[in-house]
Enzyme design. Structure first.
Site, PDB file in Angstrom:
ATOM      1  CD  GLN A 126      -2.918  -1.209   2.251  1.00  0.00           C
ATOM      2  OE1 GLN A 126      -2.630  -1.891   3.217  1.00  0.00           O
ATOM      3  NE2 GLN A 126      -4.039  -0.501   2.198  1.00  0.00           N
TER       4      GLN A 126
ATOM      5  CG  HIS B 188      -0.984  -6.042   5.275  1.00  0.00           C
ATOM      6  ND1 HIS B 188      -1.114  -5.435   6.509  1.00  0.00           N
ATOM      7  CD2 HIS B 188      -2.014  -5.566   4.543  1.00  0.00           C
ATOM      8  CE1 HIS B 188      -2.158  -4.627   6.513  1.00  0.00           C
ATOM      9  NE2 HIS B 188      -2.725  -4.687   5.329  1.00  0.00           N
TER      10      HIS B 188
ATOM     11  CG  ASN C 206      -3.543  -7.266   8.055  1.00  0.00           C
ATOM     12  OD1 ASN C 206      -3.592  -6.711   9.149  1.00  0.00           O
ATOM     13  ND2 ASN C 206      -4.341  -6.932   7.056  1.00  0.00           N
ATOM     14  CD  GLU C 207      -7.827  -6.394   8.059  1.00  0.00           C
ATOM     15  OE1 GLU C 207      -8.253  -6.449   6.899  1.00  0.00           O
ATOM     16  OE2 GLU C 207      -7.782  -5.343   8.727  1.00  0.00           O
TER      17      GLU C 207
HETATM   18  O1  IFM Z   1      -6.187  -0.674   4.026  1.00  0.00           O
HETATM   19  C1  IFM Z   1      -6.723  -1.737   4.755  1.00  0.00           C
HETATM   20  C2  IFM Z   1      -5.617  -2.589   5.331  1.00  0.00           C
HETATM   21  O2  IFM Z   1      -4.799  -3.100   4.328  1.00  0.00           O
HETATM   22  C3  IFM Z   1      -6.194  -3.751   6.086  1.00  0.00           C
HETATM   23  N1  IFM Z   1      -7.186  -3.317   7.033  1.00  0.00           N
HETATM   24  C4  IFM Z   1      -8.213  -2.414   6.576  1.00  0.00           C
HETATM   25  C5  IFM Z   1      -7.575  -1.229   5.884  1.00  0.00           C
HETATM   26  C6  IFM Z   1      -8.669  -0.257   5.413  1.00  0.00           C
HETATM   27  O3  IFM Z   1      -9.502  -0.897   4.519  1.00  0.00           O
END
Ligand code: IFM
Length: 419
Positions: A20, A112, A156-157
């Site tokens: 990102q 991520h 991550n998530e």
């Molecule tokens: O930008 C994302 C991030 O990569 C993961 N969690 C949520 C953020 C906002 O959508």
């Protein structure tokens, strides 16, 4: 926790992720997704953080942060199967050193959302060799970083990646298959468990956790009589109700998430919480969350961010209090607002930290808070339009400008007090 004053040693910072912000990440599955026109735009140079990380960390330091969360880009470390890029490994050593020189505690995420292109081509998360590949990459990273890094986030998530990638098919790899989703889930658990042991073998006192996308669940209005109950009663009924939904398996994915935490209990030093909004739940044979349509029908929605997600700090409180049952420390690894109106970000930070403070008073063992994100960045399918940053990006010139909300948050970071 005394009033609204946070304890000494509390981690205060902001988070980013490699794809990102770094720019020029062209050897991963997201780069291919973008090239195929499946995202609004391409990530391109993003924030050029790969070269400007020192400038960004100077900003974080000047904004009172004492910690910073970032992720390692696997496709830079191992662009081809088994070929490790020493320069990239040394780059991340420099990143960690730059953080330490500024007294920013590094919190390092190993995965991520992005996978090297070659891993994706071999089947990604559901490849029979995935766990082996991931551990080999992570072991190489740990070889370079484990004496410098105490806090590790394995994945991550994962449930977001699983849902978007294997159920909805709108993220890589673009599959729609419950069977494959389950296979990914199993590999997430395996990878996390193995990483926990591997990282602890390298450094006994490290802290290993996973960043869990936490949702607060509410009943979808037209299905439930609970709406008319007082808040306290609703909370009581709904948490029972939720347990029922989870045990009957109707809410399949939230069930899996909780089951993950239960399974990971012996191999997790902290629970990483990423919180943005709440979800409405209804009984359904398909995926049980209400989407935007249901939310707007519910008549309960409040203010929204620029992506249309409802702003609901109470949900963070509820989620944190609910997590007490795992008796583990919690670090809020992401919480943030995308908006073009920065004063709303100040209210967001204030109200969400208020929720954190209340949860701590209620016994939740919370050790840190990371705002998402330090700088505006590439928001996956939505490209650069959503503005989450404490620091505004001018993508044409790569100029950074801290927003007033960054100064507001800096005050809290410096004093440990919500003003
Ligand atoms: O930008 C994302 C991030 O990569 C993961 N969690 C949520 C953020 C906002 O959508």
């Amino acid at each position: 926790m005394d009033g609204n004053t946070f304890p000494k040693g509390f981690l205060w910072g902001a988070a980013t992720s490699s794809h990102q912000v770094e720019g020029d990440n062209d050897a991963n599955d997201w780069a291919d997704w973008e090239t195929a026109g499946r995202a609004k735009e391409r990530s391109g140079m993003a924030c050029d953080h790969w070269r400007r990380f020192r400038e960004d960390f100077d900003l974080a330091r000047s904004l009172g942060h004492n910690a910073h969360r970032f992720s390692i880009e696997w496709s830079r470390i191992e662009p081809q199967e088994g070929q490790f890029n020493e320069a990239a490994l040394l780059h991340y050593c420099e990143v960690v050193d730059a953080l330490r020189e500024r007294n920013l505690e590094p919190v390092v995420t190993l995965h991520h959302f992005t996978l090297p292109r070659w891993v994706a081509r071999e089947g990604g998360w559901i490849s029979s060799r995935f766990v082996q590949y991931f551990l080999r990459y992570a072991d190489r990273v740990a070889e370079y970083l484990s004496d410098k890094v105490r806090y590790w986030v394995t994945v991550n998530e994962p449930m977001v990646a699983l849902y978007q990638g294997y159920i909805q098919g709108i993220w890589p790899p673009g599959e729609k298959s419950f069977g494959k989703a389950l296979e990914m889930f199993r590999n997430v658990v395996r990878v996390h468990t193995e990483l926990y042991h591997m990282l602890h073998n390298r450094r006994r006192n490290c802290w290993v956790g996973m960043a869990k996308h936490v949702r607060a669940f509410f009943p979808y209005r037209s299905f439930w009589p609970f709406d008319h109950l007082s808040a306290g009663l609703r909370q009581f009924f709904f948490s029972d109700l939720m347990t029922h939904i989870l045990t009957t398996g109707v809410a399949f994915f939230p069930g899996l998430e909780n089951s993950f935490l239960r399974r990971a209990k012996g191999t997790t030093d902290f629970i990483g919480v990423n919180y943005y909004t709440r979800e409405f739940v209804k009984f359904a044979l398909t995926f049980p969350f209400g989407g935007e349509k249901e939310k707007s029908f519910s008549g309960e929605t409040g203010e929204r961010n620029s992506l249309g997600w409802e702003i609901y700090p109470e949900g963070l409180y509820r989620a944190l209090v609910d997590l007490r049952k795992f008796s583990l420390p919690i670090i809020i690894l992401e919480n943030g607002l995308c908006t073009l109106e920065d004063p709303r970000r100040i209210v967001f930070i204030q109200s969400h930290l208020g929720a954190v403070a209340r949860a701590m008073k209620a016994g939740a063992d919370i050790r840190g808070y990371f705002y998402w994100s330090l700088v505006d960045n590439f928001e996956w399918l939505d490209g650069f339009e959503p503005r989450f940053g404490l620091v505004e990006m001018d993508y044409k010139t790569q100029a950074r400008r801290p927003r007033p909300s960054a100064e507001y948050y800096a005050g809290i970071c410096r004093t440990g007090k919500i003003t």
